[in-house]
Design a protein around this motif. Structure first.
Motif, PDB file in Angstrom:
ATOM      1  N   GLU A 207       7.759  -1.788  25.493  1.00 27.63           N
ATOM      2  CA  GLU A 207       6.340  -1.464  25.645  1.00 27.63           C
ATOM      3  C   GLU A 207       6.050  -0.804  26.986  1.00 27.63           C
ATOM      4  OE1 GLU A 207       4.004  -1.377  23.415  1.00 27.63           O
ATOM      5  OE2 GLU A 207       5.546  -1.988  22.007  1.00 27.63           O
ATOM      6  N   LEU A 208       6.815  -1.165  28.019  1.00 24.10           N
ATOM      7  CA  LEU A 208       6.691  -0.435  29.270  1.00 24.10           C
ATOM      8  C   LEU A 208       7.098   1.020  29.055  1.00 24.10           C
ATOM      9  CD1 LEU A 208       6.123  -0.409  32.304  1.00 24.10           C
ATOM     10  CD2 LEU A 208       8.501  -1.106  32.689  1.00 24.10           C
ATOM     11  N   GLY A 209       8.128   1.227  28.227  1.00 20.44           N
ATOM     12  CA  GLY A 209       8.500   2.590  27.865  1.00 20.44           C
ATOM     13  C   GLY A 209       7.378   3.314  27.147  1.00 20.44           C
ATOM     14  N   ASN A 210       6.704   2.623  26.210  1.00 27.38           N
ATOM     15  CA  ASN A 210       5.556   3.223  25.521  1.00 27.38           C
ATOM     16  C   ASN A 210       4.471   3.637  26.508  1.00 27.38           C
ATOM     17  OD1 ASN A 210       6.085   3.405  22.748  1.00 27.38           O
ATOM     18  ND2 ASN A 210       5.696   1.240  22.431  1.00 27.38           N
ATOM     19  N   ALA A 211       4.128   2.713  27.400  1.00 24.94           N
ATOM     20  CA  ALA A 211       3.057   2.995  28.363  1.00 24.94           C
ATOM     21  C   ALA A 211       3.450   4.133  29.298  1.00 24.94           C
ATOM     22  CB  ALA A 211       2.730   1.732  29.167  1.00 24.94           C
ATOM     23  N   LEU A 212       4.681   4.094  29.799  1.00 20.06           N
ATOM     24  CA  LEU A 212       5.123   5.153  30.708  1.00 20.06           C
ATOM     25  C   LEU A 212       5.282   6.484  29.975  1.00 20.06           C
ATOM     26  CD1 LEU A 212       7.733   3.295  32.944  1.00 20.06           C
ATOM     27  CD2 LEU A 212       5.504   4.196  33.636  1.00 20.06           C
ATOM     28  N   GLY A 213       5.605   6.430  28.679  1.00 23.29           N
ATOM     29  CA  GLY A 213       5.728   7.667  27.924  1.00 23.29           C
ATOM     30  C   GLY A 213       4.432   8.442  27.888  1.00 23.29           C
ATOM     31  N   VAL A 214       3.340   7.742  27.550  1.00 20.95           N
ATOM     32  CA  VAL A 214       2.031   8.393  27.533  1.00 20.95           C
ATOM     33  C   VAL A 214       1.635   8.796  28.948  1.00 20.95           C
ATOM     34  CG1 VAL A 214      -0.414   8.088  26.970  1.00 20.95           C
ATOM     35  CG2 VAL A 214       1.340   7.168  25.450  1.00 20.95           C
ATOM     36  N   ALA A 215       1.961   7.942  29.938  1.00 21.33           N
ATOM     37  CA  ALA A 215       1.581   8.247  31.321  1.00 21.33           C
ATOM     38  C   ALA A 215       2.367   9.427  31.878  1.00 21.33           C
ATOM     39  CB  ALA A 215       1.802   7.010  32.198  1.00 21.33           C
ATOM     40  N   VAL A 216       3.695   9.387  31.763  1.00 20.72           N
ATOM     41  CA  VAL A 216       4.530  10.426  32.375  1.00 20.72           C
ATOM     42  C   VAL A 216       4.423  11.744  31.615  1.00 20.72           C
ATOM     43  CG1 VAL A 216       6.912  11.093  32.890  1.00 20.72           C
ATOM     44  CG2 VAL A 216       6.133   8.763  33.380  1.00 20.72           C
ATOM     45  N   VAL A 217       4.655  11.703  30.312  1.00 20.73           N
ATOM     46  CA  VAL A 217       4.614  12.936  29.515  1.00 20.73           C
ATOM     47  C   VAL A 217       3.186  13.462  29.415  1.00 20.73           C
ATOM     48  CG1 VAL A 217       5.212  13.973  27.291  1.00 20.73           C
ATOM     49  CG2 VAL A 217       6.663  12.181  28.251  1.00 20.73           C
ATOM     50  N   GLY A 218       2.223  12.535  29.272  1.00 14.19           N
ATOM     51  CA  GLY A 218       0.828  12.956  29.242  1.00 14.19           C
ATOM     52  C   GLY A 218       0.387  13.575  30.560  1.00 14.19           C
ATOM     53  N   THR A 219       0.893  13.048  31.665  1.00 16.28           N
ATOM     54  CA  THR A 219       0.571  13.626  32.968  1.00 16.28           C
ATOM     55  C   THR A 219       1.172  15.013  33.120  1.00 16.28           C
ATOM     56  OG1 THR A 219       0.313  11.481  34.050  1.00 16.28           O
ATOM     57  CG2 THR A 219       0.893  13.337  35.465  1.00 16.28           C
ATOM     58  N   ALA A 220       2.397  15.197  32.634  1.00 13.12           N
ATOM     59  CA  ALA A 220       2.995  16.536  32.655  1.00 13.12           C
ATOM     60  C   ALA A 220       2.148  17.521  31.859  1.00 13.12           C
ATOM     61  CB  ALA A 220       4.418  16.485  32.098  1.00 13.12           C
ATOM     62  N   LEU A 221       1.626  17.071  30.712  1.00 12.23           N
ATOM     63  CA  LEU A 221       0.748  17.917  29.901  1.00 12.23           C
ATOM     64  C   LEU A 221      -0.546  18.229  30.642  1.00 12.23           C
ATOM     65  CD1 LEU A 221       0.008  19.220  27.115  1.00 12.23           C
ATOM     66  CD2 LEU A 221      -0.944  16.983  26.491  1.00 12.23           C
ATOM     67  N   ALA A 222      -1.178  17.197  31.206  1.00 12.41           N
ATOM     68  CA  ALA A 222      -2.468  17.387  31.877  1.00 12.41           C
ATOM     69  C   ALA A 222      -2.331  18.259  33.118  1.00 12.41           C
ATOM     70  CB  ALA A 222      -3.070  16.026  32.241  1.00 12.41           C
ATOM     71  N   ARG A 223      -1.282  18.026  33.923  1.00 15.17           N
ATOM     72  CA  ARG A 223      -1.112  18.824  35.139  1.00 15.17           C
ATOM     73  C   ARG A 223      -0.792  20.282  34.788  1.00 15.17           C
ATOM     74  NH1 ARG A 223      -3.630  17.931  39.112  1.00 15.17           N
ATOM     75  NH2 ARG A 223      -2.258  19.395  40.210  1.00 15.17           N
ATOM     76  N   GLY A 224       0.059  20.483  33.783  1.00 18.16           N
ATOM     77  CA  GLY A 224       0.376  21.838  33.384  1.00 18.16           C
ATOM     78  C   GLY A 224      -0.842  22.587  32.872  1.00 18.16           C
ATOM     79  N   TYR A 225      -1.684  21.895  32.091  1.00 16.00           N
ATOM     80  CA  TYR A 225      -2.894  22.544  31.580  1.00 16.00           C
ATOM     81  C   TYR A 225      -3.869  22.837  32.712  1.00 16.00           C
ATOM     82  CZ  TYR A 225      -7.092  23.456  28.869  1.00 16.00           C
ATOM     83  OH  TYR A 225      -8.221  24.039  28.353  1.00 16.00           O
ATOM     84  N   ALA A 226      -4.027  21.885  33.636  1.00 16.67           N
ATOM     85  CA  ALA A 226      -4.949  22.091  34.759  1.00 16.67           C
ATOM     86  C   ALA A 226      -4.490  23.271  35.627  1.00 16.67           C
ATOM     87  CB  ALA A 226      -5.047  20.823  35.596  1.00 16.67           C
ATOM     88  N   ASP A 227      -3.184  23.354  35.881  1.00 21.79           N
ATOM     89  CA  ASP A 227      -2.688  24.477  36.688  1.00 21.79           C
ATOM     90  C   ASP A 227      -2.890  25.813  35.974  1.00 21.79           C
ATOM     91  OD1 ASP A 227      -1.905  22.675  38.598  1.00 21.79           O
ATOM     92  OD2 ASP A 227       0.202  22.624  37.976  1.00 21.79           O
ATOM     93  N   GLY A 228      -2.707  25.810  34.648  1.00 25.99           N
ATOM     94  CA  GLY A 228      -2.849  27.046  33.905  1.00 25.99           C
ATOM     95  C   GLY A 228      -4.281  27.501  33.709  1.00 25.99           C
ATOM     96  N   THR A 229      -5.217  26.584  33.883  1.00 25.29           N
ATOM     97  CA  THR A 229      -6.635  26.932  33.693  1.00 25.29           C
ATOM     98  C   THR A 229      -7.412  26.812  34.995  1.00 25.29           C
ATOM     99  OG1 THR A 229      -7.113  24.638  33.030  1.00 25.29           O
ATOM    100  CG2 THR A 229      -6.627  26.214  31.265  1.00 25.29           C
ATOM    101  N   ALA A 230      -6.725  26.874  36.125  1.00 26.05           N
ATOM    102  CA  ALA A 230      -7.387  26.692  37.423  1.00 26.05           C
ATOM    103  C   ALA A 230      -8.486  27.714  37.658  1.00 26.05           C
ATOM    104  CB  ALA A 230      -6.349  26.765  38.546  1.00 26.05           C
ATOM    105  N   ALA A 231      -8.341  28.899  37.063  1.00 26.16           N
ATOM    106  CA  ALA A 231      -9.347  29.946  37.284  1.00 26.16           C
ATOM    107  C   ALA A 231     -10.558  29.798  36.370  1.00 26.16           C
ATOM    108  CB  ALA A 231      -8.713  31.327  37.059  1.00 26.16           C
ATOM    109  N   LEU A 232     -10.498  28.912  35.379  1.00 28.42           N
ATOM    110  CA  LEU A 232     -11.614  28.732  34.445  1.00 28.42           C
ATOM    111  C   LEU A 232     -12.625  27.745  35.016  1.00 28.42           C
ATOM    112  CD1 LEU A 232      -9.733  28.484  31.023  1.00 28.42           C
ATOM    113  CD2 LEU A 232     -10.770  30.502  32.090  1.00 28.42           C
TER     114      LEU A 232
END
Length: 511
Positions: free
Chosen positions: A404-429
């Motif tokens: 379950e720690l793996g489950n929680a970290l999966g959403v946290a780590v992979v989700g953070t990679a998704l969120a940071r990548g999207y934020a960087d790609g839309t910084a001009a919006l």
């Protein structure tokens, strides 16, 4: 108190008992699949960003992981049947509260309460299974147990998509009530009660330190999605996690009856199996969090179609679980766990390469599912075969905590990679368009056709790139688990049933 039959014969109602235990597991697994499909609707209706969405998903897994060790010790002390049924009742009650939430904070609280219920349900399922089945039948029973878990993964997205398409996001919680009710009624009649002959003393300080370390770690990783890894709140949270973890280890080493059995943590077999499980769950949880959003937001699938698209993954878990005992007999735990993880990592990489086309998604889902099924059964059998039956609740809880720690970290780590990548790609919006792809589409709808299409194009490109990067992170994590399992677990020459493996002596006084 009723005791199971001796190991040689097994409990006379063991297959009926397995049905109840599998249904309890099905209940804990089902809602994650339901909720993943409902994420875009949550973002739209509650007006939240990806960071808050991660908390809604992670509140369940984090509470689940943080309380599993305590719940396992309490189930050993007061009875595994009692703990399983109490957990089912708590889970059902929280499922009634979740649809009434009118904001993210209330929904996070309801999800945390569901995690509390699941924490009491889960340790009892494996420890009761360990007691009622003889060693020769246990791998087959675990394969069935794992296949039912896969069924929950399969049913969740489809049922969630169907509900979200016809009702509102809150309906995905109400569907939990039916399996909870059956678990309570059938469990009261069929499950045998068992507990440790001499219960261990409580360790509330250790439980609080362990829970604090996990909570601070996940909080810091999720906060990084909005602030970056060097931001002060993120650094403070990660430092707090490290401090709490150090204090936890120091306290547990001095405690006469620690909540964590350090003899287990020093055993190569336990480390290899549990680390493999944790990293597998981390990769799959993060992958499903990204994939269900990607299918709807990037591929243009409806919620129902997105749910149906990931069903092959869950069905493939069942196939992998069915073949897992035979693979483990030929290649030992090393071959089953490491080989399955390597296959799953390859499947995640396939998903990262998919671009608007379903065949690569199908191939990736099948590889992930078969690999996960091949790995889960020998890993779980290895773990529960390492301890005496009277300590099976605590051992199962430690293994489940890492999962379950793996489950929680999966959403946290992979989700953070998704969120940071999207934020960087839309910084001009504009900020509203940079919160999520759905927010960008809504913002674009209020602009002129030319300006709106330009915003959507930037947002879609950013989301696609961020999703591919996030899935690459998930694949790397699962591949690391394959390497660890290969190094730590025995091969065919060291294989054996749970009954023939060396049992780890407990450090607790009661054992």
């Amino acid at each position: 108190m009723q005791t199971p039959a001796p190991d040689g014969s097994g409990h006379p109602r063991r297959w009926w008992i397995l049905g109840v235990l599998s249904l309890a597991l099905f209940t804990t697994v089902l809602n994650n699949g339901l909720l993943n499909v409902a994420v875009p609707g949550l973002v739209r209706d509650l007006g939240i960003d990806l960071g808050r969405t991660q908390w809604i998903v992670d509140a369940y897994a984090l509470t689940f992981a943080a309380l599993l060790l305590t719940a396992g010790a309490l189930s050993d002390r007061y009875g595994r049947k009692r703990a399983t049924l109490l957990g089912a009742a708590l889970f059902g009650g929280a499922s009634l509260l979740a649809p009434a939430a009118d904001g993210p904070a209330q929904l996070v609280a309801a999800r945390a309460a569901m995690g509390l219920g699941a924490a009491f349900m889960m340790p009892g399922t494996l420890s009761i299974l360990n007691q009622v089945f003889p060693a020769r039948e246990r791998p087959r029973a675990i394969a069935v147990w794992g296949s039912v878990s896969a069924l929950g993964v399969a049913v969740g997205p489809v049922l969630g998509g169907l509900l979200v398409s016809h009702f509102w996001w809150g309906s995905v919680f109400l569907v939990n009530l039916a399996p909870v009710l059956v678990t309570l009624l059938a469990g009261a009649v069929l499950l045998p009660e068992s507990a440790a002959p001499v219960p261990r003393p409580a360790d509330p300080v250790g439980a609080l330190l362990g829970a604090g370390a996990m909570a601070a770690l996940v909080y810091g990783v999720i906060q990084a999605s909005g602030h970056g890894w060097t931001a002060r709140p993120v650094v403070a949270a990660l430092a707090l996690a490290a401090g709490a973890a150090a204090a936890f280890v120091a306290w547990e080493r001095r405690h006469p009856s620690p909540v964590v059995d350090f003899e287990l943590l020093r055993d190569r077999n336990f480390l290899g199996a549990s680390a493999g499980n944790m990293l597998l769950f981390l990769g799959i949880a993060g992958t499903l969090f990204v994939l269900t959003q990607r299918l709807q937001l990037e591929f243009g699938y409806s919620a129902l179609r997105a749910g149906a698209a990931v069903v092959p993954l869950a069905l493939a878990v069942g196939v992998g679980s069915a073949f897992a005992p035979a693979v483990a007999r030929r290649g030992g735990p090393r071959g089953g766990v490491a080989g399955g993880l390597a296959l799953a990592a390859g499947g995640i990489l396939c998903l990262g390469q998919a671009s608007g086309s379903y065949p690569p998604v199908l191939l990736g889902c099948v590889l992930i599912g078969v690999g996960g099924g091949l790995a889960l059964t020998p890993a779980t059998d290895t773990v529960i075969g390492l301890v005496p039956a009277e300590r099976s609740g605590s051992a199962a809880a430690l293994n489940d905590t890492l999962q379950e720690l793996g489950n929680a970290l999966g959403v946290a780590v992979v989700g953070t990679a998704l969120a940071r990548g999207y934020a960087d790609g839309t910084a001009a919006l504009p900020e509203e368009a940079g919160r999520s792809l759905g927010g960008a589409v809504e913002y674009a709808g209020r602009q002129g056709p030319e300006a709106g299409s330009a915003v959507v194009a930037v947002a879609e490109h950013a989301f696609a790139g961020a999703a591919a990067t996030a899935l690459g992170v998930a694949a790397a994590v699962v591949a690391a688990g394959a390497v660890l399992s290969w190094v730590l677990l025995p091969g065919a020459a060291g294989r054996g049933t749970a009954g023939r493996r060396r049992r780890v002596p407990s450090v607790a006084a009661d054992d």
